[in-house]
Design a protein around this motif. Structure first.
Motif, mmCIF file in Angstrom:
data_model
loop_
_atom_site.group_PDB
_atom_site.id
_atom_site.type_symbol
_atom_site.label_atom_id
_atom_site.label_comp_id
_atom_site.label_asym_id
_atom_site.label_seq_id
_atom_site.Cartn_x
_atom_site.Cartn_y
_atom_site.Cartn_z
ATOM 1 N N GLN A 120 0.817 -1.206 0.000
ATOM 2 C CA GLN A 120 0.000 0.000 0.000
ATOM 3 C C GLN A 120 0.855 1.263 0.000
ATOM 4 O O GLN A 120 1.944 1.294 0.574
ATOM 5 N N ILE A 121 0.340 2.321 -0.608
ATOM 6 C CA ILE A 121 1.065 3.583 -0.659
ATOM 7 C C ILE A 121 1.219 4.191 0.739
ATOM 8 O O ILE A 121 2.233 4.822 1.050
ATOM 9 N N GLU A 122 0.236 3.962 1.617
ATOM 10 C CA GLU A 122 0.330 4.489 2.977
ATOM 11 C C GLU A 122 1.461 3.800 3.746
ATOM 12 O O GLU A 122 2.176 4.448 4.524
ATOM 13 N N THR A 123 1.630 2.499 3.537
ATOM 14 C CA THR A 123 2.750 1.775 4.157
ATOM 15 C C THR A 123 4.069 2.336 3.660
ATOM 16 O O THR A 123 5.017 2.512 4.432
ATOM 17 N N CYS A 124 4.140 2.620 2.377
ATOM 18 C CA CYS A 124 5.336 3.207 1.784
ATOM 19 C C CYS A 124 5.673 4.538 2.460
ATOM 20 O O CYS A 124 6.830 4.792 2.814
ATOM 21 N N LYS A 125 4.680 5.375 2.666
ATOM 22 C CA LYS A 125 4.891 6.672 3.323
ATOM 23 C C LYS A 125 5.406 6.506 4.741
ATOM 24 O O LYS A 125 6.357 7.186 5.160
ATOM 25 N N GLN A 126 4.808 5.581 5.487
ATOM 26 C CA GLN A 126 5.204 5.392 6.877
ATOM 27 C C GLN A 126 6.620 4.825 6.994
ATOM 28 O O GLN A 126 7.376 5.206 7.894
ATOM 29 N N PHE A 127 7.000 3.926 6.096
ATOM 30 C CA PHE A 127 8.366 3.395 6.091
ATOM 31 C C PHE A 127 9.371 4.516 5.839
ATOM 32 O O PHE A 127 10.422 4.585 6.479
ATOM 33 N N MET A 128 9.035 5.385 4.885
ATOM 34 C CA MET A 128 9.923 6.512 4.592
ATOM 35 C C MET A 128 10.054 7.419 5.807
ATOM 36 O O MET A 128 11.167 7.828 6.175
ATOM 37 N N LYS A 129 8.943 7.717 6.466
ATOM 38 C CA LYS A 129 8.967 8.611 7.624
ATOM 39 C C LYS A 129 9.783 8.042 8.781
ATOM 40 O O LYS A 129 10.298 8.786 9.617
ATOM 41 N N GLN A 130 9.913 6.705 8.818
ATOM 42 C CA GLN A 130 10.719 6.071 9.865
ATOM 43 C C GLN A 130 12.199 5.977 9.488
ATOM 44 O O GLN A 130 12.994 5.384 10.217
ATOM 45 N N GLY A 131 12.560 6.543 8.345
ATOM 46 C CA GLY A 131 13.961 6.572 7.952
ATOM 47 C C GLY A 131 14.464 5.295 7.317
ATOM 48 O O GLY A 131 15.685 5.080 7.219
ATOM 49 N N ILE A 132 13.560 4.432 6.870
ATOM 50 C CA ILE A 132 13.969 3.141 6.293
ATOM 51 C C ILE A 132 14.542 3.316 4.890
ATOM 52 O O ILE A 132 15.378 2.533 4.448
ATOM 53 N N GLY A 133 14.109 4.360 4.182
ATOM 54 C CA GLY A 133 14.627 4.586 2.844
ATOM 55 C C GLY A 133 13.890 5.696 2.137
ATOM 56 O O GLY A 133 13.068 6.409 2.727
ATOM 57 N N MET A 134 14.208 5.863 0.850
ATOM 58 C CA MET A 134 13.570 6.873 0.006
ATOM 59 C C MET A 134 12.244 6.332 -0.534
ATOM 60 O O MET A 134 12.035 5.124 -0.590
ATOM 61 N N ALA A 135 11.375 7.245 -0.984
ATOM 62 C CA ALA A 135 10.108 6.832 -1.592
ATOM 63 C C ALA A 135 9.691 7.858 -2.632
ATOM 64 O O ALA A 135 9.768 9.068 -2.374
ATOM 65 N N VAL A 136 9.260 7.373 -3.800
ATOM 66 C CA VAL A 136 8.694 8.243 -4.823
ATOM 67 C C VAL A 136 7.182 8.249 -4.651
ATOM 68 O O VAL A 136 6.538 7.200 -4.709
ATOM 69 N N LEU A 137 6.622 9.452 -4.436
ATOM 70 C CA LEU A 137 5.193 9.568 -4.144
ATOM 71 C C LEU A 137 4.557 10.650 -5.011
ATOM 72 O O LEU A 137 5.193 11.667 -5.311
ATOM 73 N N PRO A 138 3.297 10.449 -5.400
ATOM 74 C CA PRO A 138 2.578 11.508 -6.125
ATOM 75 C C PRO A 138 2.273 12.676 -5.196
ATOM 76 O O PRO A 138 2.067 12.501 -3.985
ATOM 77 N N GLU A 139 2.212 13.859 -5.759
ATOM 78 C CA GLU A 139 1.909 15.052 -4.973
ATOM 79 C C GLU A 139 0.543 14.936 -4.299
ATOM 80 O O GLU A 139 0.351 15.414 -3.179
ATOM 81 N N SER A 140 -0.416 14.267 -4.947
ATOM 82 C CA SER A 140 -1.783 14.200 -4.430
ATOM 83 C C SER A 140 -1.884 13.477 -3.097
ATOM 84 O O SER A 140 -2.860 13.663 -2.364
ATOM 85 N N VAL A 141 -0.909 12.635 -2.758
ATOM 86 C CA VAL A 141 -0.963 11.906 -1.484
ATOM 87 C C VAL A 141 0.137 12.343 -0.525
ATOM 88 O O VAL A 141 0.360 11.724 0.501
ATOM 89 N N SER A 142 0.809 13.431 -0.870
ATOM 90 C CA SER A 142 1.954 13.855 -0.060
ATOM 91 C C SER A 142 1.562 14.753 1.099
ATOM 92 O O SER A 142 2.362 14.970 2.018
ATOM 93 N N ASP A 143 0.352 15.329 1.074
ATOM 94 C CA ASP A 143 -0.123 16.209 2.139
ATOM 95 C C ASP A 143 0.902 17.305 2.426
ATOM 96 O O ASP A 143 1.329 18.001 1.536
ATOM 97 N N SER A 144 1.335 17.404 3.689
ATOM 98 C CA SER A 144 2.309 18.429 4.065
ATOM 99 C C SER A 144 3.742 17.909 4.047
ATOM 100 O O SER A 144 4.646 18.562 4.560
ATOM 101 N N MET A 145 3.941 16.762 3.431
ATOM 102 C CA MET A 145 5.266 16.129 3.476
ATOM 103 C C MET A 145 6.346 16.970 2.811
ATOM 104 O O MET A 145 7.515 16.903 3.184
#
Length: 286
Positions: free
Chosen positions: A214-239
């Motif tokens: 899931q894209i949400e899992t991808c975001k959370q992994f990135m936020k925990q410093g596990i690695g980089m992630a390519v994400l669309p602007e529409s789901v990036s919120d305030s990131m």
């Protein structure tokens, strides 16, 4: 025979097991078994042979399944004609929608639509755009990402720029080597990212790829410093304000994921379809 019985036969044939079908249609296994027994008694023929792994169609079963498909097609066509002739917007609206759009935008749109047209029954399927494209004739409206659907009328809803995020800065004077977290998507998304990485290998080099569903899992992994992630602007919120990021560009142009609404010629003669597309295309997504 009821329409539900024909629908059950189709699902049994598609899924191949009574257990899987029971789970899909939200009834118990004994109830599915009992209904199948009734249907076989009604036709006086064995429809499936049960093996240890799956259900296999008998020769008579193949004939009955083909009949079931025709019955369902005729039922859908009849409903469409009735809804088209009615002054009040009603009938069935079948939608196949990209998972990202269904999670992010569709709930509010459907909420507005069903409140305005409460007599319309909405049938919704969500999934990967590639899967939707292969079965697009089964739906009134398809909302897909990537390339538009060939042989259909397609209207672009929005362009979605891609960004690469990380918890660590992107250096300007050295190669960034980090794991890349990738979420489940269709091939066109992965091709965009791979193409961009190839042209920026002197700046960014993934040392391995971590794949999540899931894209949400991808975001959370990135936020925990596990690695980089390519994400669309529409789901990036305030990131973009909270995490280091760079936009994906090639030759000065932004790399984007287009989102389309696609439908077959003439389908907008159905009032419920026309009204839904009107609401959909009036929205500002990004």
């Amino acid at each position: 025979m009821k329409i539900d019985d024909y629908e059950l036969l189709i699902r049994l044939n598609e899924i191949g097991t009574i257990r899987g079908t029971a789970k899909a249609v939200l009834i118990s296994q004994p109830a599915v078994t009992q209904r199948l027994k009734y249907i076989e008694e009604y036709f006086g023929e064995k429809i499936f042979i049960r093996t240890s792994k799956s259900l296999l169609l008998t020769p008579s079963g193949e004939i009955i399944i083909n009949h079931a498909k025709k019955v369902l097609e005729q039922e859908a066509a009849l409903k469409d004609k009735l809804s088209q002739s009615s002054e009040e917007v009603q009938g069935t609206l079948s939608i196949a929608c990209s998972s990202l759009i269904s999670q992010r935008f569709l709930p509010a749109i459907l909420g507005e639509f069903t409140q305005k047209f409460p007599k319309v029954t909405v049938d919704l399927v969500t999934g990967i755009s590639e899967d939707i494209k292969s079965q697009h004739k089964d739906y009134h409206v398809c909302i897909i990402r990537g390339e538009k659907l060939k042989g259909s009328t397609c209207e672009r809803l929005f362009d979605d720029p891609l960004y690469i995020f990380d918890t660590e800065e992107f250096p300007s004077d050295s190669v960034k080597e980090r794991p890349l977290i990738s979420f489940k998507s269709d091939d066109s998304m992965h091709e965009l990212v791979d193409h961009w990485l190839y042209h920026h290998q002197h700046e960014i080099k993934p040392i391995k790829t971590i794949r999540v569903d899931q894209i949400e899992t991808c975001k959370q992994f990135m936020k925990q410093g596990i690695g980089m992630a390519v994400l669309p602007e529409s789901v990036s919120d305030s990131m973009k304000e909270d995490y280091p990021n760079i936009p994906l560009t090639l030759n000065g142009d932004a790399v984007t994921r287009d989102t389309w609404v696609c439908y077959q010629e003439g389908i907008r003669k159905l009032p419920q379809v026309d009204e839904f597309i009107n609401i959909l295309t009036s929205k500002s997504f990004v």
